[in-house]
Design an enzyme around this catalytic site. Structure first.
Site, PDB file in Angstrom:
ATOM      1  N   HIS A 132      65.690  -9.370 -64.518  1.00 27.23           N
ATOM      2  CA  HIS A 132      65.731  -8.155 -63.711  1.00 27.23           C
ATOM      3  C   HIS A 132      65.694  -6.893 -64.584  1.00 27.23           C
ATOM      4  CE1 HIS A 132      66.599  -9.879 -59.706  1.00 27.23           C
ATOM      5  NE2 HIS A 132      67.137 -10.861 -60.410  1.00 27.23           N
TER       6      HIS A 132
ATOM      7  N   GLU B 290      65.208  -4.014 -63.583  1.00 25.66           N
ATOM      8  CA  GLU B 290      65.755  -2.895 -62.806  1.00 25.66           C
ATOM      9  C   GLU B 290      67.273  -2.904 -62.778  1.00 25.66           C
ATOM     10  OE1 GLU B 290      66.444  -6.160 -60.065  1.00 25.66           O
ATOM     11  OE2 GLU B 290      64.921  -5.705 -61.550  1.00 25.66           O
TER      12      GLU B 290
ATOM     13  N   CYS C 124      61.604 -12.043 -60.812  1.00 24.20           N
ATOM     14  CA  CYS C 124      62.495 -13.093 -60.323  1.00 24.20           C
ATOM     15  C   CYS C 124      61.790 -14.000 -59.312  1.00 24.20           C
ATOM     16  CB  CYS C 124      63.777 -12.480 -59.776  1.00 24.20           C
ATOM     17  SG  CYS C 124      65.118 -13.692 -59.611  1.00 24.20           S
TER      18      CYS C 124
END
Length: 381
Positions: free
Chosen positions: A352, A354, A262
Site C-alpha cells: 500500500h 498510499e 493490493c
C-alpha cells in the site's frame, strides 16, 4: 457509548480448530463470524478498522495497548468500521490526543462491532502463525452457549477462500475527487474496496479521480476519456473477481495505462493469465520489507492481504498483451509483491503506497503512474 459491562458478562474468541480465548467485552455486545487474522502495526488502528480490505475478518492486534489516541474525524479509510470483530490485549481506559473526538470502544459499540479485550494476543498470534488464518467467531454477553455449540457455529460459517466480497464494499454511485490545482490527467479508479487516502494521493499529483463502482463497463471508461485506469485494494478471493478481471483485460486491450494496488495487483495478474493462491496467514502490518529487483531498493511497506500472485523474483512471463515481469518480492517469504508489463503500460504492487498511517517509502509509485500516463497517452476512440 457502549453498554455497562456486568460482572457476569464474558467475551470469547472461538477458532475453528476448537481453541478458545476468553476475555472481556469491548465494544458491542453480541456475536459475529469471520476469518481470524493478525496485524503487526504498532500504530494506525483507526485506518486498520476502517480499511475495506478487512471486511469479514476478525482482526487480532499484536500491539498490546490499543486506543491510546482515541478516534478522530480525519483518519477513516471508509465510511464505517469494516472488520467483523476486534481482539486486543489492553484497551486504553482514557484516550489522550488533541485530535481525539471519542474513545475507540464507543465507536465499536455505536457501529455494532463485537470486540474481545484482555486476551493474550501473543498466544493468539503464535497459534495463527502455526495453524494459519482460520474461521472464527467473537461472542459476548451474559449467558453464552456452551463452548462446543460455539465451535459448531464457527465451523458452519463460510471460508475466505472462494469468498466474493468486493461487491459489499464498492461505492453505489460514481463520485469525483478533484485534482489539486490544474488537472493534468483524468483517472478511472475502480472501487473494489478503495481507501480514502488513495484518491487524495492521486489528486495531490494533479489527477482528477473518478471513483467508479465495481460493475463499471468498458464503454463507461472509454466515454469518460480516462488517461489512466486504477484498480484499488479490496477484500475476498481474487479468483471470484471475474467482472473486474474482464474489465481490466478490456482496458489493457485499449492501451490505457493501468496501475493496481493490493487486490488490484491480484486482479491485474489474473487479467494477464497468472494464478493466485491463499496464503497461510498473509501479510498484515506496516513494517513489511519489499525488494524492487530492478534497483535492489528495499522499502518498508504497509500491507493487508491473505491472497497472493503466483510467481518468483524477476520471473518473466508471456501475456496476451506482451511480456511481463515480476518486479517486487518480499524477502521474508518470497511472496510476489509487484509486476509490470514490459511492452504495455501496466504495473501493480501488492503493498500500500498510499499508507496513511505510514510508512511512506513507496509513495513515489503514484509519481510513476503519472509518468506512465505521460509516456503512453490513452487512445481516443
Amino acid at each position: 457509548m457502549s453498554a455497562p459491562v456486568s460482572a457476569s458478562r464474558v467475551a470469547l474468541l472461538v477458532l475453528e480448530d476448537g481453541r478458545i480465548f476468553r476475555g472481556e467485552p469491548f465494544g458491542a455486545i453480541g456475536e459475529n463470524l469471520g476469518e481470524a487474522v493478525f496485524t503487526t502495526g504498532m500504530t494506525g488502528y483507526q485506518e486498520t478498522l476502517t480499511d475495506p480490505s478487512y471486511h469479514r475478518q476478525i482482526v487480532v492486534q499484536t500491539a498490546p495497548q490499543i486506543g491510546n489516541t482515541g478516534w478522530n474525524d480525519e483518519d477513516d479509510e471508509s465510511a464505517r468500521v469494516q472488520v467483523a470483530g476486534y481482539v486486543v490485549r489492553d484497551p486504553a481506559r482514557r484516550p489522550s490526543s488533541w485530535r481525539s473526538r471519542r474513545a475507540l470502544g464507543e465507536v465499536l459499540a455505536e457501529q455494532g462491532v463485537v470486540g474481545v479485550a484482555g486476551v493474550d494476543t501473543r498466544a493468539v498470534v503464535r497459534h495463527l502463525r502455526e495453524r494459519g488464518a482460520m474461521r472464527a467467531g467473537v461472542f459476548s454477553g451474559d449467558a453464552l452457549a456452551p463452548d462446543g455449540d460455539l465451535v459448531e457455529r464457527v465451523l458452519a460459517s463460510p471460508w475466505m477462500e472462494g469468498a466474493d466480497l468486493y461487491g459489499a464494499v464498492t461505492t453505489a454511485e460514481p463520485y469525483v475527487v478533484a485534482a489539486h490545482g490544474e488537472a493534468r490527467f483524468r483517472v478511472a479508479a475502480l472501487d473494489v474496496g478503495i481507501k480514502s487516502n488513495t484518491p487524495r494521493m492521486l489528486a495531490a499529483r494533479g489527477i482528477e479521480v473518478h471513483v467508479l463502482p465495481a460493475d463499471t463497463s468498458i464503454d463507461q471508461i472509454v466515454d469518460l476519456g480516462a488517461d489512466g485506469f486504477f484498480v484499488s485494494n479490496g477484500p475476498g478471493d481474487p479468483a471470484t473477481a471475474d467482472v473486474p478481471v474482464a474489465l481490466t483485460r478490456a482496458v489493457l486491450e485499449r492501451g490505457i495505462p493501468t496501475f493496481g494496488i493490493c487486490f488490484g495487483n491480484q486482479i491485474l495478474a489474473r487479467a494477464l493469465g497468472r494464478g493466485t493462491y491463499k496464503m497461510r496467514y498473509g501479510h498484515r502490518g506496516i513494517n513489511i520489507p519489499v525488494v524492487e529487483h530492478a534497483t535492489g531498493r528495499v522499502a518498508i511497506t504497509s500491507q493487508n492481504h491473505g491472497f497472493a500472485v503466483e510467481g518468483e523474483a524477476g520471473e518473466r512471463f508471456d501475456t496476451p498483451f506482451g511480456p511481463a515481469v515480476i518486479t517486487h518480492t518480499c524477502p521474508n517469504d518470497g511472496c510476489v509483491e509487484g509486476l509490470a508489463g514490459l511492452d504495455f503500460p501496466a504495473f501493480s504492487v501488492q503493498f500500500h503506497p498510499e499508507a496513511a498511517a505510514g510508512p511512506h517509502d513507496a509513495a513515489d509509485l503514484f509519481d510513476r503512474f503519472v509518468d506512465l500516463m505521460a509516456a503512453h497517452p490513452a487512445p481516443r476512440l
